[in-house]
Motif scaffolding. Structure first.
Motif, short mmCIF file in Angstrom:
data_model
loop_
_atom_site.label_atom_id
_atom_site.label_comp_id
_atom_site.label_asym_id
_atom_site.label_seq_id
_atom_site.Cartn_x
_atom_site.Cartn_y
_atom_site.Cartn_z
N ARG A 17 -3.57 6.97 -1.78
CA ARG A 17 -2.38 7.61 -2.45
C ARG A 17 -0.60 6.69 -1.63
O ARG A 17 -0.15 7.21 -3.11
CB ARG A 17 -2.31 8.81 -2.12
N ARG A 18 -0.54 7.20 -0.28
CA ARG A 18 0.67 6.15 -0.45
C ARG A 18 0.83 4.99 -0.37
O ARG A 18 2.16 4.28 -0.66
CB ARG A 18 0.76 6.27 1.77
N ASP A 19 -0.31 3.99 -0.38
CA ASP A 19 -0.34 2.71 -0.74
C ASP A 19 0.09 2.47 -2.18
O ASP A 19 1.09 1.19 -2.58
CB ASP A 19 -1.32 2.06 -0.48
N ILE A 51 1.07 13.34 0.82
CA ILE A 51 0.69 11.68 0.65
C ILE A 51 0.59 11.54 2.63
O ILE A 51 0.32 10.69 2.69
CB ILE A 51 2.51 12.20 1.06
N ASP A 54 -2.59 10.62 2.61
CA ASP A 54 -3.85 10.19 2.49
C ASP A 54 -3.41 8.63 1.91
O ASP A 54 -2.44 8.35 1.30
CB ASP A 54 -4.89 10.66 0.55
N GLY A 55 -3.66 7.83 2.80
CA GLY A 55 -3.48 6.49 2.78
C GLY A 55 -3.68 5.49 1.29
O GLY A 55 -2.03 5.19 0.81
N LEU A 81 9.43 14.41 -3.41
CA LEU A 81 9.64 14.06 -1.89
C LEU A 81 10.50 14.52 -1.52
O LEU A 81 10.70 14.52 -0.39
CB LEU A 81 9.19 12.65 -2.08
N LEU A 124 2.04 5.15 -4.05
CA LEU A 124 3.48 4.71 -3.94
C LEU A 124 4.06 4.10 -4.04
O LEU A 124 5.46 3.64 -4.36
CB LEU A 124 4.01 6.55 -3.32
N ARG A 125 4.19 3.12 -2.80
CA ARG A 125 5.00 1.66 -2.08
C ARG A 125 4.21 0.77 -3.19
O ARG A 125 5.00 0.12 -3.31
CB ARG A 125 4.03 1.85 -0.96
#
Length: 135
Positions: A13-15, A8, A10-11, A78, A17-18
């Motif tokens: 990958r976070r994008d 998580i 990495d930006g 998570l 997931l969001r």
């Protein structure tokens, strides 16, 4: 398997997931790679590379329909992040700050009290469970 925190970090990958969370909240049963590419403005090979990492970390699941693949969020991994963060929130009072801006004062206070109690209870149970012999 990579550490969940590395995954998580990495930006992109976070994008992803969001985006998957937002689409699931809107009632969508999976999101295509092409939709992710279009929403994030990232190349298809890049999205595929990140989806592979997320799949290996069990953060997303994939459903195949013909030649199309639809990805959905699997948030259970998570919990490790949540377990690590909860003690910081309960010690610093940041949970109250996070809730206060979105609810009326009385509701924010009630939510903060209930959330703090739930987070503390979850953390205590998880800690006790990990300390059991044979775990």
């Amino acid at each position: 398997m990579a550490d969940i925190f590395d995954v998580i970090a990495d930006g992109t990958r976070r994008d992803i997931l969001r985006l998957l969370l937002d689409r699931a909240s809107a009632g969508q049963d999976g999101t295509s790679v092409s939709h992710i590419v279009g929403e994030l403005g990232v190349s298809q090979p890049t999205v595929s590379k990140h989806l592979k990492v997320l799949r290996e970390a069990h953060l997303v699941s994939v459903r195949e329909e013909g030649q199309h693949r639809f990805y959905s969020l699997s948030a259970e991994p998570l919990d490790e992040v949540d377990d690590w963060l909860v003690p910081f929130f309960t010690q610093t009072g940041d949970l109250e700050v996070a809730v206060a801006g979105t609810l009326p004062d009385s509701a924010a206070h009630a939510a903060e009290v209930v959330g703090r109690a739930a987070a503390s209870a979850k953390h205590a149970v998880a800690t006790a469970w990990r300390r059991l012999p044979g775990r």
